[in-house]
Design a protein around this motif. Structure first.
Motif, PDB file in Angstrom:
ATOM      1  N   LEU A 127       3.167  34.747  20.587  1.00 54.66           N
ATOM      2  CA  LEU A 127       2.558  36.052  21.136  1.00 54.66           C
ATOM      3  C   LEU A 127       1.098  35.894  21.302  1.00 54.66           C
ATOM      4  O   LEU A 127       0.346  35.556  20.705  1.00 54.66           O
ATOM      5  N   LEU A 128       0.898  36.268  22.572  1.00 58.76           N
ATOM      6  CA  LEU A 128      -0.565  36.497  22.846  1.00 58.76           C
ATOM      7  C   LEU A 128      -1.193  38.035  22.593  1.00 58.76           C
ATOM      8  O   LEU A 128      -0.780  38.896  23.483  1.00 58.76           O
ATOM      9  N   ILE A 129      -2.305  38.194  21.836  1.00 60.36           N
ATOM     10  CA  ILE A 129      -2.953  39.484  21.522  1.00 60.36           C
ATOM     11  C   ILE A 129      -4.137  39.283  22.231  1.00 60.36           C
ATOM     12  O   ILE A 129      -5.052  38.771  22.076  1.00 60.36           O
ATOM     13  N   ALA A 130      -4.415  40.543  23.024  1.00 63.35           N
ATOM     14  CA  ALA A 130      -5.720  40.612  23.805  1.00 63.35           C
ATOM     15  C   ALA A 130      -6.376  41.897  23.098  1.00 63.35           C
ATOM     16  O   ALA A 130      -5.814  42.755  23.164  1.00 63.35           O
ATOM     17  N   ASP A 131      -7.419  41.483  22.235  1.00 67.87           N
ATOM     18  CA  ASP A 131      -8.217  42.494  21.855  1.00 67.87           C
ATOM     19  C   ASP A 131      -9.149  43.243  22.597  1.00 67.87           C
ATOM     20  O   ASP A 131     -10.297  42.622  23.037  1.00 67.87           O
ATOM     21  N   GLU A 132      -8.746  44.184  23.225  1.00 60.43           N
ATOM     22  CA  GLU A 132      -9.545  45.012  24.372  1.00 60.43           C
ATOM     23  C   GLU A 132     -10.467  46.100  23.627  1.00 60.43           C
ATOM     24  O   GLU A 132     -10.927  46.873  24.451  1.00 60.43           O
TER      25      GLU A 132
ATOM     26  N   ALA B  58      -7.719  38.014  34.555  1.00 55.13           N
ATOM     27  CA  ALA B  58      -7.415  36.507  34.692  1.00 55.13           C
ATOM     28  C   ALA B  58      -6.079  36.354  35.336  1.00 55.13           C
ATOM     29  O   ALA B  58      -5.272  35.426  35.522  1.00 55.13           O
ATOM     30  N   GLY B  59      -5.407  37.453  35.643  1.00 54.75           N
ATOM     31  CA  GLY B  59      -3.961  37.689  36.355  1.00 54.75           C
ATOM     32  C   GLY B  59      -2.974  37.211  35.148  1.00 54.75           C
ATOM     33  O   GLY B  59      -1.721  36.660  35.533  1.00 54.75           O
ATOM     34  N   ILE B  60      -2.996  37.597  34.001  1.00 51.08           N
ATOM     35  CA  ILE B  60      -2.030  37.415  32.951  1.00 51.08           C
ATOM     36  C   ILE B  60      -1.594  38.772  32.279  1.00 51.08           C
ATOM     37  O   ILE B  60      -2.308  39.729  32.492  1.00 51.08           O
ATOM     38  N   GLU B  61      -0.512  38.383  31.314  1.00 53.04           N
ATOM     39  CA  GLU B  61      -0.072  39.659  30.833  1.00 53.04           C
ATOM     40  C   GLU B  61      -0.118  39.360  29.431  1.00 53.04           C
ATOM     41  O   GLU B  61       0.819  38.386  28.950  1.00 53.04           O
ATOM     42  N   ALA B  62      -0.930  40.045  28.459  1.00 59.25           N
ATOM     43  CA  ALA B  62      -0.756  39.823  27.102  1.00 59.25           C
ATOM     44  C   ALA B  62       0.804  40.518  26.472  1.00 59.25           C
ATOM     45  O   ALA B  62       1.298  41.434  27.149  1.00 59.25           O
ATOM     46  N   ASP B  63       1.199  39.951  25.418  1.00 57.78           N
ATOM     47  CA  ASP B  63       2.263  40.599  24.737  1.00 57.78           C
ATOM     48  C   ASP B  63       1.953  41.681  23.900  1.00 57.78           C
ATOM     49  O   ASP B  63       2.632  42.704  24.092  1.00 57.78           O
ATOM     50  N   LEU B  64       0.547  41.681  23.388  1.00 62.05           N
ATOM     51  CA  LEU B  64       0.271  42.939  22.509  1.00 62.05           C
ATOM     52  C   LEU B  64      -1.088  43.228  23.253  1.00 62.05           C
ATOM     53  O   LEU B  64      -1.839  42.315  23.176  1.00 62.05           O
ATOM     54  N   MET B  65      -1.804  44.398  22.957  1.00 57.98           N
ATOM     55  CA  MET B  65      -3.111  44.525  23.441  1.00 57.98           C
ATOM     56  C   MET B  65      -3.717  45.898  22.459  1.00 57.98           C
ATOM     57  O   MET B  65      -2.849  46.848  22.322  1.00 57.98           O
ATOM     58  N   THR B  66      -4.912  45.481  21.820  1.00 56.42           N
ATOM     59  CA  THR B  66      -5.496  46.622  21.256  1.00 56.42           C
ATOM     60  C   THR B  66      -6.344  47.396  22.356  1.00 56.42           C
ATOM     61  O   THR B  66      -6.882  47.084  23.262  1.00 56.42           O
ATOM     62  N   ALA B  67      -6.606  48.674  21.789  1.00 53.16           N
ATOM     63  CA  ALA B  67      -7.222  49.669  22.558  1.00 53.16           C
ATOM     64  C   ALA B  67      -7.967  50.484  21.313  1.00 53.16           C
ATOM     65  O   ALA B  67      -7.452  51.412  20.586  1.00 53.16           O
ATOM     66  N   ALA B  68      -9.228  50.782  21.712  1.00 52.43           N
ATOM     67  CA  ALA B  68      -9.895  51.934  20.714  1.00 52.43           C
ATOM     68  C   ALA B  68     -11.310  52.437  21.502  1.00 52.43           C
ATOM     69  O   ALA B  68     -11.268  52.111  22.710  1.00 52.43           O
ATOM     70  N   LYS B  69     -12.283  52.343  20.678  1.00 47.44           N
ATOM     71  CA  LYS B  69     -13.628  52.654  21.305  1.00 47.44           C
ATOM     72  C   LYS B  69     -13.626  53.688  22.447  1.00 47.44           C
ATOM     73  O   LYS B  69     -13.884  54.624  22.296  1.00 47.44           O
TER      74      LYS B  69
END
Length: 425
Positions: A234-239, A256-267
């Motif tokens: 799995l690819l996790i994008a820490d956003e 980048a035209g990609i789709e991560a499997d999981l993504m973080t969101a905060a801030k």
């Protein structure tokens, strides 16, 4: 009451580990300006570390919070849920890059979001291993410190850290680390440390935050996506720092035209109210059993109300495009300064309104100049400017203004910055 007396009280009352950059105590703030308890005005180039992307006290966010306070402040979304949490999850799912159906969960902090990504990835894959990048920052819990690729000050004295975590170089053209080298080192980890069939996920910041605002290229992100697909990782994008219009798109990895499997969101998710989320492909998000994910304050109704307002402000005020305009204005100022001081300003880089300037001695990338970054931050605080330093070598100043900042405030703040810079070099 003044700044000095408050700092004395703070030192006596709060553990030294939770330090503060400068003895400047805030009384009120509006958009990109702060006034301290002595009435001094400060231009804010930090936005609470990329939290108030919509500016301090945005009227729409403020109104949404005030309306929610009149209704209720807490019931726990896992006990007595409410429509605003569902609505915010729907907004996040729709905004996340890619066409795969998404689901979300709410937590309280960015570190919780990262830690829950690890839990979800392990539950879905049945694998233990996590690969992270040198220079990355993912939080201050034990697991997220283990993932963080920078020791000082985040990891000193806090080990041991969890096992089955492995680090690889982040591609960094300025520091001489090519994409090919980074990918080759990743393959070496598969050869020497952990077979890919035991790796649950690879986590990456599309733009490194604490590491120095180094930017992963679209081609690297695409190659990383392909490698993950090849091995069922799995690819996790820490956003956490790069999200919510900060880099010119709602989330950075969509560039980048990609789709991560999981993504973080905060801030930047809620204009200063403490809420965070994990967003991911629906089948992956549903891997943990009911009750396996959650937290008492996760999905705070006040935070959800603020988050819905933030989405509206980003759309109505065109803050994605605005981030690019803000970034261009900062770069224009910095390029002018670099022309006069090429031996000191080694690199300028930005992704939208994530802007960085890196200092070196003698124009030599191998000779970082951390003293200048440290002294600049301190001197700026004395001159009415909030500046943040960062970088794995401590030699980077990062600019994280509100995306709503007025151009004349940028210009005013950068004149202060340039004056202080010239006094110190």
């Amino acid at each position: 009451m003044n700044n000095a007396s408050l700092q004395e009280r703070k030192v006596n009352a709060i553990a030294r580990g939770q330090g503060n950059m400068a003895p400047v105590y805030v009384d009120r703030a509006q958009n990109a300006e702060i006034w301290d308890v002595e009435g001094n005005r400060h231009i804010d180039f930090g936005a609470g570390i990329a939290v108030v992307n919509t500016g301090h006290n945005h009227p729409k966010v403020k109104a949404a919070v005030q309306a929610q306070l009149e209704r209720f402040t807490h019931t726990c979304v896992m006990v007595s849920p409410y429509e605003s949490a569902v609505a915010l999850a729907e907004k996040l799912n729709a905004a996340a890059p890619g066409n795969t159906p998404k689901k979300s969960i709410f937590v309280t902090t960015g570190a919780e979001a990262v830690e829950n990504c690890v839990k979800i990835a392990r539950a879905y894959t049945g694998r233990p291993g996590i690969i992270a990048f040198n220079g990355g920052f993912h939080g201050r819990t034990n697991m997220t410190m283990g993932l963080t690729g920078k020791v000082n000050p985040y990891k000193i004295g806090f080990g041991p850290f969890p096992s089955d975590i492995f680090h690889v170089p982040y591609p960094n053209e300025y520091l001489g680390i090519t994409e090919e080298q980074a990918l080759a080192d990743l393959q070496m980890r598969f050869t020497c440390d952990i077979e890919p069939s035991r790796v649950a996920a690879i986590i990456i910041e599309p733009v490194q935050g604490e590491g120095g605002f180094y930017i992963a290229s679209a081609s690297f992100m695409q190659k990383l996506r392909a490698l993950c697909d090849e091995h069922g990782i799995l690819l996790i994008a820490d956003e956490i720092q790069a999200g919510f219009a900060r880099t010119g798109t709602m989330f950075c990895h969509e560039q980048a035209g990609i789709e991560a499997d999981l993504m973080t969101a905060a801030k930047g998710i809620a204009g200063g109210f403490p809420i965070a989320a994990v967003v991911g492909k629906a089948d992956i998000m549903d891997a943990p059993i009911p009750g396996g994910l959650g937290g008492t304050y996760g999905g705070s109704p006040v935070g959800c109300a603020a988050g819905l307002a933030v989405f509206d402000v980003i759309e109505e005020e065109g803050l994605c495009e605005r981030a690019n305009q803000v970034g261009a204005r900062f770069v224009e100022h910095l390029k002018g300064l670099q022309a006069d001081y090429p031996q000191i300003i080694g690199d300028i880089r930005n992704a939208g309104a994530m802007i960085a300037v890196e200092f070196v001695h003698d124009g030599d990338v191998s000779k970082p100049y951390p003293e200048l970054a440290k002294n600049l931050s301190a001197k700026a605080a004395e001159n009415g400017l909030v500046l943040l330093s960062c970088g794995i070598r401590g030699n980077v100043i990062r600019f994280l203004p509100a995306l709503t900042i007025e151009m004349e405030i940028i210009d005013e703040g950068m004149e202060i910055f340039k004056r202080i810079f010239k006094e110190l070099v």
